[in-house]
Design an enzyme around this catalytic site. Structure first.
Site, short mmCIF file in Angstrom:
data_model
loop_
_atom_site.label_atom_id
_atom_site.label_comp_id
_atom_site.label_asym_id
_atom_site.label_seq_id
_atom_site.Cartn_x
_atom_site.Cartn_y
_atom_site.Cartn_z
N SER A 154 0.66 -1.42 -0.01
CA SER A 154 0.10 -0.07 0.16
C SER A 154 0.93 1.08 0.02
CB SER A 154 -0.93 0.03 1.28
OG SER A 154 -0.17 0.04 2.42
N TYR A 173 7.62 8.75 17.40
CA TYR A 173 7.59 8.67 15.74
C TYR A 173 9.06 9.32 15.30
CZ TYR A 173 6.52 9.15 10.75
OH TYR A 173 6.73 9.34 9.50
#
Length: 302
Positions: free
Chosen positions: A24, A175
């Site tokens: 994806s 992150y």
């Protein structure tokens, strides 16, 4: 380094690439681009059904695309080793490794080995994968490793005191740390390759801000706003993959370079060489991160 067009890249027929997270988003677009120029692409994905759907999408546009699916779960060191074993049992060649798969700002969770999920999947999993494949890559001069970072690395810091956010978890901070780690890994990998006289090129790339399923963990209102303004202000996945494709294919690329969008704030635009934060260039921290990564993953290389 002016201009990059996929159509102008010479045929890469006979070469083999692995793209992690190829089912994806950026990974799918990267796999499609590499197949377009003749690469045989190993689509490394966690879900067989989704990988087959992605494969069908590419084949619909390019019936001659050479694609193979091998399951890879970066959430588990054992699964990464199994993937590598399966790949090496099937292939004796590797010209390009694209460490693309990633996770962005989920609620706190751990990998199967107890790592905070973002540092575990985005960095440590790819660190192990690269180490397991480095000797195969080295048999093919000019081979490349492309590591995906993010503009979020600029806010990142490697927190050696709480590397896995066990004391305190901030999704955005974790992150940013993971994407800084990915970038520092790319730079340190090139330095170590040079010392060993390996003929592998290590480069990094970031997609700008692209509309992909990485945004699934953002607050609902941010997702809604993103969908509304995305077409105007953000990168579509196809453009988001272009810095990766340039890093992988441009013959003028040199080891240790970093590519991203050329527009304002590196949010969108054509791919070009970009600069990273001062913190990302700290060799002492990079060496310490490498040693910690070896300890966490149980592999020593270079």
């Amino acid at each position: 380094m002016n201009g990059f067009k996929l159509e102008e890249i010479p045929s890469q027929s006979g070469k083999i690439a692995i793209v992690t997270g190829a089912n994806s988003g950026l990974g799918l677009e990267t796999a499609e681009g590499l197949a377009k120029v003749g690469y045989k692409v190993i689509m490394a994905a966690r879900n067989q059904e989704k990988a087959e759907e992605a494969q069908a999408k590419i084949l619909k546009k390019n019936p001659n695309a050479m694609l193979d699916i091998l399951l890879l779960d970066l959430n588990s060191l054992a699964a990464i080793k199994k993937f590598t074993e399966n790949f090496l049992n099937k292939y004796d060649q590797l010209d390009l490794l694209v460490n693309n798969a990633g996770l962005m700002m989920p609620p706190y969770q751990k990998t199967k080995d107890g790592f905070e999920s973002q540092i575990g999947i985005n960095h440590l999993g790819h660190f192990l994968l690269t180490g397991l494949l480095i000797d195969t890559l080295n048999r093919f001069p000019g081979s490349r490793v492309v590591s995906l970072s993010s503009i979020a690395h600029k806010n990142g810091k490697i927190n050696f005191e709480d590397f896995h956010s066990r004391k305190k978890y901030n999704a955005q901070g974790a992150y940013s740390q993971s994407k800084l780690a990915c970038l520092m890994f790319a730079y340190e990998l090139q330095r170590r390759l040079d010392k060993k006289d390996y003929k592998i090129v290590s480069v990094a790339a970031h997609p700008g801000v692209a509309m992909t399923n990485l945004m699934q963990y953002l607050p609902p209102f941010m997702v809604k706003v993103g969908k509304a303004i995305g077409p105007l202000l953000l990168q579509p996945p196809k453009m988001g993959a272009m810095p990766t494709l340039r890093a992988a294919l441009d013959p003028s690329v040199k080891g240790g370079e970093y590519f991203g969008p050329s527009g304002f704030g590196e949010i969108k635009g054509a791919p070009e060489r970009v600069h990273s934060s001062r913190r990302s260039l700290d060799r002492e921290v990079a060496n310490k991160l490498w040693e910690l990564s070896e300890k966490e993953t149980g592999i020593k290389f270079l």
